[in-house]
Design a protein around this motif. Sequence first.
Motif, PDB file in Angstrom:
ATOM      1  N   UNK A 187       0.811  -1.215   0.000  1.00  0.00           N
ATOM      2  CA  UNK A 187       0.000   0.000   0.000  1.00  0.00           C
ATOM      3  C   UNK A 187       0.836   1.253   0.000  1.00  0.00           C
ATOM      4  N   UNK A 188       2.121   1.121  -0.393  1.00  0.00           N
ATOM      5  CA  UNK A 188       3.031   2.268  -0.453  1.00  0.00           C
ATOM      6  C   UNK A 188       3.210   2.683  -1.905  1.00  0.00           C
ATOM      7  N   UNK A 189       3.111   3.964  -2.163  1.00  0.00           N
ATOM      8  CA  UNK A 189       3.445   4.520  -3.469  1.00  0.00           C
ATOM      9  C   UNK A 189       4.708   5.350  -3.298  1.00  0.00           C
ATOM     10  N   UNK A 190       5.737   4.984  -4.060  1.00  0.00           N
ATOM     11  CA  UNK A 190       7.084   5.494  -3.836  1.00  0.00           C
ATOM     12  C   UNK A 190       7.404   6.713  -4.679  1.00  0.00           C
ATOM     13  N   UNK A 191       8.416   7.442  -4.224  1.00  0.00           N
ATOM     14  CA  UNK A 191       8.976   8.543  -5.002  1.00  0.00           C
ATOM     15  C   UNK A 191      10.487   8.493  -4.897  1.00  0.00           C
ATOM     16  N   UNK A 192      11.150   8.443  -6.068  1.00  0.00           N
ATOM     17  CA  UNK A 192      12.604   8.497  -6.095  1.00  0.00           C
ATOM     18  C   UNK A 192      13.057   9.959  -6.134  1.00  0.00           C
ATOM     19  N   UNK A 252      -4.100   0.221   4.542  1.00  0.00           N
ATOM     20  CA  UNK A 252      -3.134  -0.727   3.988  1.00  0.00           C
ATOM     21  C   UNK A 252      -2.199  -1.230   5.078  1.00  0.00           C
ATOM     22  N   UNK A 253      -1.476  -2.344   4.835  1.00  0.00           N
ATOM     23  CA  UNK A 253      -0.521  -2.830   5.838  1.00  0.00           C
ATOM     24  C   UNK A 253       0.508  -1.774   6.234  1.00  0.00           C
ATOM     25  N   UNK A 254       0.995  -0.994   5.268  1.00  0.00           N
ATOM     26  CA  UNK A 254       1.992   0.028   5.583  1.00  0.00           C
ATOM     27  C   UNK A 254       1.409   1.120   6.468  1.00  0.00           C
ATOM     28  N   UNK A 255       0.209   1.574   6.129  1.00  0.00           N
ATOM     29  CA  UNK A 255      -0.424   2.614   6.939  1.00  0.00           C
ATOM     30  C   UNK A 255      -0.678   2.107   8.354  1.00  0.00           C
ATOM     31  N   UNK A 256      -1.177   0.882   8.462  1.00  0.00           N
ATOM     32  CA  UNK A 256      -1.466   0.313   9.777  1.00  0.00           C
ATOM     33  C   UNK A 256      -0.202   0.057  10.586  1.00  0.00           C
ATOM     34  N   UNK A 295      13.572  10.917  13.315  1.00  0.00           N
ATOM     35  CA  UNK A 295      13.490   9.663  14.060  1.00  0.00           C
ATOM     36  C   UNK A 295      13.658   8.469  13.130  1.00  0.00           C
ATOM     37  N   UNK A 296      14.477   7.503  13.550  1.00  0.00           N
ATOM     38  CA  UNK A 296      14.640   6.272  12.789  1.00  0.00           C
ATOM     39  C   UNK A 296      13.870   5.154  13.473  1.00  0.00           C
ATOM     40  N   UNK A 297      13.225   4.316  12.671  1.00  0.00           N
ATOM     41  CA  UNK A 297      12.428   3.230  13.237  1.00  0.00           C
ATOM     42  C   UNK A 297      12.517   2.007  12.349  1.00  0.00           C
ATOM     43  N   UNK A 298      12.381   0.841  12.962  1.00  0.00           N
ATOM     44  CA  UNK A 298      12.401  -0.434  12.253  1.00  0.00           C
ATOM     45  C   UNK A 298      11.002  -1.026  12.291  1.00  0.00           C
ATOM     46  N   UNK A 299      10.442  -1.319  11.106  1.00  0.00           N
ATOM     47  CA  UNK A 299       9.056  -1.777  11.012  1.00  0.00           C
ATOM     48  C   UNK A 299       8.993  -3.008  10.111  1.00  0.00           C
ATOM     49  N   UNK A 300       8.321  -4.047  10.554  1.00  0.00           N
ATOM     50  CA  UNK A 300       8.078  -5.221   9.723  1.00  0.00           C
ATOM     51  C   UNK A 300       6.672  -5.124   9.134  1.00  0.00           C
ATOM     52  N   UNK A 301       6.585  -5.267   7.825  1.00  0.00           N
ATOM     53  CA  UNK A 301       5.304  -5.136   7.122  1.00  0.00           C
ATOM     54  C   UNK A 301       5.046  -6.405   6.316  1.00  0.00           C
ATOM     55  N   UNK A 302       3.840  -6.909   6.402  1.00  0.00           N
ATOM     56  CA  UNK A 302       3.433  -8.075   5.616  1.00  0.00           C
ATOM     57  C   UNK A 302       2.628  -7.605   4.418  1.00  0.00           C
ATOM     58  N   UNK A 303       3.090  -7.955   3.228  1.00  0.00           N
ATOM     59  CA  UNK A 303       2.391  -7.566   2.001  1.00  0.00           C
ATOM     60  C   UNK A 303       1.039  -8.267   1.917  1.00  0.00           C
ATOM     61  N   UNK A 304       0.117  -7.627   1.227  1.00  0.00           N
ATOM     62  CA  UNK A 304      -1.214  -8.206   1.057  1.00  0.00           C
ATOM     63  C   UNK A 304      -1.798  -7.839  -0.283  1.00  0.00           C
TER      64      UNK A 304
END
Length: 542
Positions: free
Chosen positions: A166-171, A189-193, A244-253
Amino acid sequence: MFNKKRLSTAILIAFSGLAITACGGGGSLNKDSNKDSTSVVTQPPQTNEVTWVAGEFKASSTFKNQCDVPRTGNDPYNNNQPYPDTAGSTLTEKMWLRSWSDETYLWYDEITDKNPESFDTVAAYFAQLKTEQTTDSGAKKDNFHYSEPTEDFFKEAQSGVVSGYGINWSFIANTPPRVLRVAYLEDNSPAQNAGIQRGDTILTVDDVSIDTNTQAGIETLNSVLFSPAAGEAHNFKVRSNDGTEKSITITAGNIAKTPVQNVNTFVTQNNTRVGYMQFNSHISVAQEGLIDAVNKFKADQVDELVIDFRYNGGGLLALSSQLAYMVAGPANTDDFYYYQTIQNDKLPEEVPLPFINQEVDYSTFEGKQILLPDLNLSKVYVLSTSGTCSASEAFINGLKGIDVEVVLIGDTTCGKPYGFTPTHNCATTYYTIQFSGANYKGFGEYSDGLTPTPTPQFSADVKGCPIADDFDHQLGDTSEALLSTAIYHITNDSCPEVPQNVKQQPASYAPNNETGFSLEVPQSLYNTNMDLTWPSKGDIND
């Protein structure tokens, strides 16, 4: 109001060629043993052998649905009818692509006719079935040539469902030191949640640095970021806007896209009521959200409207026409058409696409006889970036063609005055440019993009303010650079002298995550599925 037959015909113009009827192959003529052999003229033996002869093209129907690996069973996306596939080869698939391109490609006479058997794969052969000429600026004329699995096409086209986070990227930068930021998120989406936000910067993926320069590292980044399968879990280390730096585990769906977001009305200091909506993709499921948004703006009696197209890579041309009608209303659109299709010289001239004034059943492409709401505005503000493509650009150009004022805020658009009909063959859906388009005034040449400028001088210039995207604020925030510039222009009828709250960083956008990393040069960042689709998905689906 257009009657049902006329509307259906107009919509089908934009969607023509969604299916091509396959013809059966030739059979051999056998001598009739019951006849006197002296009275029979022996026919020369016939063969079904497929051969390539430079410059000679059989009808594409000769090779349609003849597949190296035919599908079996029934097609869930076609009323459970049996798949049309028959036994063929990679050569018959290539020969279909060759003839189909010669019949429909806008610049068919700029394709070099190379021997299909000299290419190892069907994909490699298709990749070069396009023009290599450039625009006036030196950019490639055709940046929108691509394919995708047919199953993926139907999943997104019919329900807006795609696999991912659920992420839309920008380079910001595609080569080391790379900068990859989150442009926006799909709702729920999983990323938002998981707590990912717009503006977050990727540092590592599964402990692989974003700046890796090894082949294995590049493959990991591309796989994890841009093509995860539903159910895969991956770890992301990100830096937020506050450092702030953070580590997040995301499950794709399987992600249901939310093309219409952040619908809101706010009042400026001079009591002007301004409607705002973020519109991400011209896919069929957006119709309901657009209608709801326009009804809200109508109830709120908005004076001005801001449509955020900055990440909208295109999609359905008919939906673009509906939105243009809902903005301008019958007073501004009656007696005008929205879009004139221009095809190659092998195909007949099409009837122009009107401003569609009623709801559409996109499963049949027919009007529902339900009149769309409208705002009757003679001016609209559009927020843009280099990711604003295809049907989004057609919206801008179509309204300019009937003298509805468009004020463009942001960056030059991607430059896709072209469209195609997604065409299916052997489990793959292909997109090749098949038409360009012009507005009511006959203008449609903006292959280098539509450019916002306070003082337009050229046909592709649009009145407005150039300003870079602002990742330090959330979309819809009135302090965000593009939206705040639009509000300033609404209040002062001019651009601010010094843009506020913006870091001037160029960015490239991949609206449908169809891009990746390269060890040498960045890949094209314009691939989309709807869309880059007009009548659809890339592109465009158009």
